[in-house]
Motif scaffolding. Structure first.
Motif, short mmCIF file in Angstrom:
data_model
loop_
_atom_site.label_atom_id
_atom_site.label_comp_id
_atom_site.label_asym_id
_atom_site.label_seq_id
_atom_site.Cartn_x
_atom_site.Cartn_y
_atom_site.Cartn_z
N TYR A 251 8.84 -23.19 -3.06
CA TYR A 251 10.34 -22.83 -3.37
C TYR A 251 10.46 -23.72 -4.90
CZ TYR A 251 14.98 -21.89 -1.95
OH TYR A 251 16.33 -21.12 -1.89
N SER A 252 11.26 -22.72 -5.69
CA SER A 252 11.36 -23.55 -6.88
C SER A 252 12.54 -24.51 -6.98
CB SER A 252 11.66 -22.34 -8.12
OG SER A 252 10.57 -21.62 -8.24
N GLY A 253 12.41 -25.70 -7.39
CA GLY A 253 13.23 -26.81 -7.50
C GLY A 253 14.40 -26.41 -8.51
N ARG A 254 14.21 -25.61 -9.43
CA ARG A 254 15.29 -25.53 -10.60
C ARG A 254 15.57 -24.00 -10.80
NH1 ARG A 254 15.35 -24.91 -16.01
NH2 ARG A 254 13.05 -25.60 -16.07
N ASP A 255 15.50 -23.44 -9.31
CA ASP A 255 15.81 -21.69 -9.53
C ASP A 255 17.16 -21.43 -9.88
OD1 ASP A 255 15.68 -19.04 -8.46
OD2 ASP A 255 13.98 -19.44 -7.33
N GLN A 256 17.03 -20.51 -10.88
CA GLN A 256 18.34 -20.01 -11.44
C GLN A 256 19.09 -19.12 -10.57
OE1 GLN A 256 15.28 -19.78 -12.75
NE2 GLN A 256 15.32 -19.61 -15.06
N SER A 257 18.52 -18.62 -9.63
CA SER A 257 19.27 -17.77 -8.66
C SER A 257 19.70 -18.43 -7.44
CB SER A 257 18.22 -16.75 -8.12
OG SER A 257 17.54 -16.18 -9.06
N VAL A 258 19.45 -19.75 -7.50
CA VAL A 258 20.11 -20.47 -6.09
C VAL A 258 21.20 -21.57 -6.34
CG1 VAL A 258 19.26 -22.32 -4.31
CG2 VAL A 258 17.37 -20.73 -5.25
N PRO B 293 9.16 -29.44 -8.07
CA PRO B 293 10.05 -30.06 -9.05
C PRO B 293 10.21 -29.34 -10.41
CG PRO B 293 8.56 -31.56 -8.27
CD PRO B 293 7.73 -30.38 -7.79
N ASN B 294 11.39 -29.23 -10.67
CA ASN B 294 11.65 -28.45 -12.08
C ASN B 294 11.36 -27.06 -12.19
OD1 ASN B 294 13.05 -28.99 -14.54
ND2 ASN B 294 11.12 -29.00 -15.36
N ALA B 295 10.67 -26.37 -11.25
CA ALA B 295 10.26 -25.13 -11.26
C ALA B 295 11.26 -24.20 -11.44
CB ALA B 295 9.43 -24.76 -10.29
N ARG C 79 1.16 -25.52 -12.82
CA ARG C 79 -0.22 -26.19 -12.29
C ARG C 79 -0.07 -26.55 -10.91
NH1 ARG C 79 -1.83 -30.86 -10.67
NH2 ARG C 79 0.18 -31.75 -10.91
N ILE C 80 1.05 -27.07 -10.39
CA ILE C 80 1.27 -27.23 -9.12
C ILE C 80 0.93 -26.02 -8.22
CG2 ILE C 80 2.71 -28.06 -7.28
CD1 ILE C 80 4.02 -29.87 -9.62
N LEU C 81 1.74 -25.00 -8.75
CA LEU C 81 1.64 -23.69 -7.83
C LEU C 81 0.15 -23.26 -7.77
CD1 LEU C 81 2.94 -21.24 -6.87
CD2 LEU C 81 2.94 -20.25 -9.24
N VAL C 82 -0.36 -23.26 -8.85
CA VAL C 82 -1.97 -22.60 -8.86
C VAL C 82 -2.69 -23.52 -8.12
CG1 VAL C 82 -3.93 -22.25 -10.34
CG2 VAL C 82 -1.68 -21.60 -11.15
N SER D 182 8.74 -19.20 -15.81
CA SER D 182 8.25 -18.43 -16.98
C SER D 182 8.93 -18.92 -18.03
CB SER D 182 8.87 -16.92 -16.87
OG SER D 182 10.24 -16.90 -16.54
N ASP D 183 9.71 -20.21 -18.07
CA ASP D 183 10.61 -20.94 -19.11
C ASP D 183 9.40 -21.82 -20.05
OD1 ASP D 183 12.52 -19.83 -17.98
OD2 ASP D 183 13.34 -21.78 -17.33
N PRO D 184 9.75 -22.19 -21.03
CA PRO D 184 8.50 -22.75 -22.08
C PRO D 184 8.28 -24.12 -21.30
CG PRO D 184 10.50 -21.90 -23.35
CD PRO D 184 10.85 -21.83 -21.76
N ASP D 185 9.01 -24.92 -20.29
CA ASP D 185 8.58 -26.18 -20.00
C ASP D 185 8.10 -26.14 -18.67
OD1 ASP D 185 10.85 -25.09 -18.54
OD2 ASP D 185 12.05 -27.16 -18.48
#
Length: 352
Positions: free
Chosen positions: A280-287, A320-322, A336-339, A327-330
Motif C-alpha cells: 500500500y502506498s503511504g502517500r497515495d493521492q487517491s486515498v 512510507p512516502n510512496a 527500492r522498497i517495492l522492488v 512515479s513522482d520525482p522523489d
C-alpha cells in the motif's frame, strides 16, 4: 511543471509479443534472456497499458539475473477500455493468459511458477481472480453466449496500491475542484448516480448507456474515456457500505462480514497456492486522509487468515512516502522498497 522520468522501458526493451488469443496480447520482457521458467504477470490500473507503469522497469531490471520473466498483459479494458470493462471479463483474460504461459513454457523450460501482480484497479482483478467462484458467475446481459472459463491456481499474488475508487471519488466530491464547489460537485455526483441507476441499459436492456463525458470529466475521470452507467455504478458503488458493488473491494468502511466474502474466501477457492503480498502506498493521492492505512491492512490480514489459515505474506506493508504509482520525482526510495519486497517474495515462491 510536470517532470517525466525517462525509464529504460521508455527507451525500448527487448521482448516477445505473445498472442494469447486473437484479440488478447501480452508483452514478455526478456532483455535477451527469454529462457526462464517462472513468470510474473503484470496487470495495470485504469487507463494503463504497455509499459505505462514506470516502476515496472525497475522490477524487470531486478529480475534480469533470476529465472523470472515479466508478462505485461494488455486486457480488453486496458488504455481507454476500462470504462466499458468489468472485472469478470478481466479475470477471464487473466485465466487465459495463465493457461497460455503454462502451456508455452513447460515444454521448453520445465514446470515454472506463475504469479499475478496488479497495480491500482489491477489489484481488484487480482483479488477477484483468487476469491470469486470458479468459474465466475455469468452476467445476465453480457454473458448469454459466454462459455465458462475455469481459472487455474496461481502460485502467488501481489496487490500494489489497492485503493478504493469509491472513496477516491467521494473525496473529490467532498473537497470540490477548481471548477466546482463541494456543493456543486455533490449535486453533479448525485444526479449522475440517479441517471445511471434509472437508465443503466437501453435497447431492450441489452446495451450499456454512457455517462456524459461532461460529467465523468468533472468528477475526476479522463474527459476522453467513455464510462458506461454499469461500470460507473460499480466504481462509485453508491449503495455501499451496506450493499457494495463488484468493484468495491478495498474501501475502509466495509464491514467484517463483507471482508469475509472477499479476502475471507481466498482459502476456500483454492486458487492461491502460496501467499498474498500487499504493498500500500503511504502517500497515495487517491486515498482520503481519513483512511487508516495500517489499520486497513490489519483488517485484511485478519480476514484472509481466518479459521487458522495463513495466506498473508509477512512482507506486506504501507510503503512510507510512496505515491500511487511511485512515479513522482522523489520516489527512488519507495521504488527500492517495492522492488526489494517483490523480488524477495518471488524468490520464496520459487523455492517453495
Amino acid at each position: 511543471m510536470e517532470i517525466k522520468i525517462l525509464t529504460s522501458l521508455a527507451r525500448g526493451q527487448a521482448g516477445i509479443l505473445h498472442h494469447i488469443t486473437a484479440n488478447l496480447v501480452s508483452f514478455e520482457y526478456t532483455r535477451g534472456a527469454p529462457h526462464k521458467p517462472h513468470t510474473l504477470v503484470f496487470v495495470g490500473g485504469l487507463g494503463d497499458g504497455l509499459g505505462s507503469v514506470e516502476y515496472l522497469s525497475d522490477i524487470v531490471r531486478a529480475l534480469d539475473s533470476t529465472e523470472w520473466t515479466v508478462f505485461n498483459l494488455i486486457l480488453s479494458s486496458s488504455y481507454g477500455g476500462w470504462g466499458m470493462g468489468r472485472l469478470g471479463t478481466d479475470i477471464d483474460e487473466i485465466a487465459q493468459t495463465v493457461e497460455y504461459i503454462r502451456e508455452y513454457k513447460e515444454p521448453h523450460y520445465g514446470v515454472g511458477k506463475v504469479v499475478i501482480m496488479g497495480h491500482s484497479t489491477g489489484s481488484q482483478d487480482v483479488m477477484h481472480y483468487i476469491n470469486c467462484p470458479n468459474p465466475r458467475p455469468a452476467h445476465p446481459i453480457f454473458d448469454k453466449c459466454w462459455e465458462p472459463i475455469l481459472r487455474t491456481p496461481v502460485d502467488g499474488a501481489i496487490m500494489q496500491a489497492p485503493v478504493s475508487d469509491r472513496e477516491g471519488i467521494l473525496w473529490v466530491v467532498k473537497c470540490g475542484t477548481a471548477r466546482d464547489s463541494p456543493a456543486a460537485m455533490r449535486e453533479l455526483y448525485n444526479k449522475a448516480v440517479e441517471d445511471a441507476k434509472r437508465d443503466t441499459y437501453e435497447d431492450n436492456e441489452s446495451v450499456d448507456t454512457i455517462v456524459p463525458l461532461s460529467v465523468t470529466g468533472r468528477i475526476g475521470y479522463p474527459p476522453t474515456a467513455p464510462v458506461s452507467s454499469r461500470r460507473f455504478l460499480s466504481l462509485v458503488s453508491p449503495d455501499s457500505p451496506e450493499k457494495p458493488s463488484e468493484d468495491d473491494l478495498f474501501s475502509s468502511d466495509l464491514s467484517d462480514a463483507r471482508l469475509k466474502e472477499t479476502f475471507g474466501m481466498v482459502g476456500t477457492r483454492g486458487l492461491l497456492n502460496q501467499k498474498l503480498l500487499v504493498m500500500y502506498s503511504g502517500r497515495d493521492q487517491s486515498v482520503p486522509p481519513w483512511v487508516n492505512k495500517e489499520g486497513l491492512l490489519k483488517r485484511w490480514q485478519k480476514a484472509i487468515n481466518a479459521d487458522g489459515r495463513d495466506f498473508w505474506d509477512h512482507r506486506s506493508m504501507v510503503i512510507p512516502n510512496a505515491s500511487h504509482a511511485l512515479s513522482d520525482p522523489d520516489q527512488a526510495e519507495p521504488r527500492r522498497i517495492l522492488v526489494e519486497r517483490v523480488t524477495s517474495y518471488l524468490n520464496d515462491i520459487q523455492k517453495a
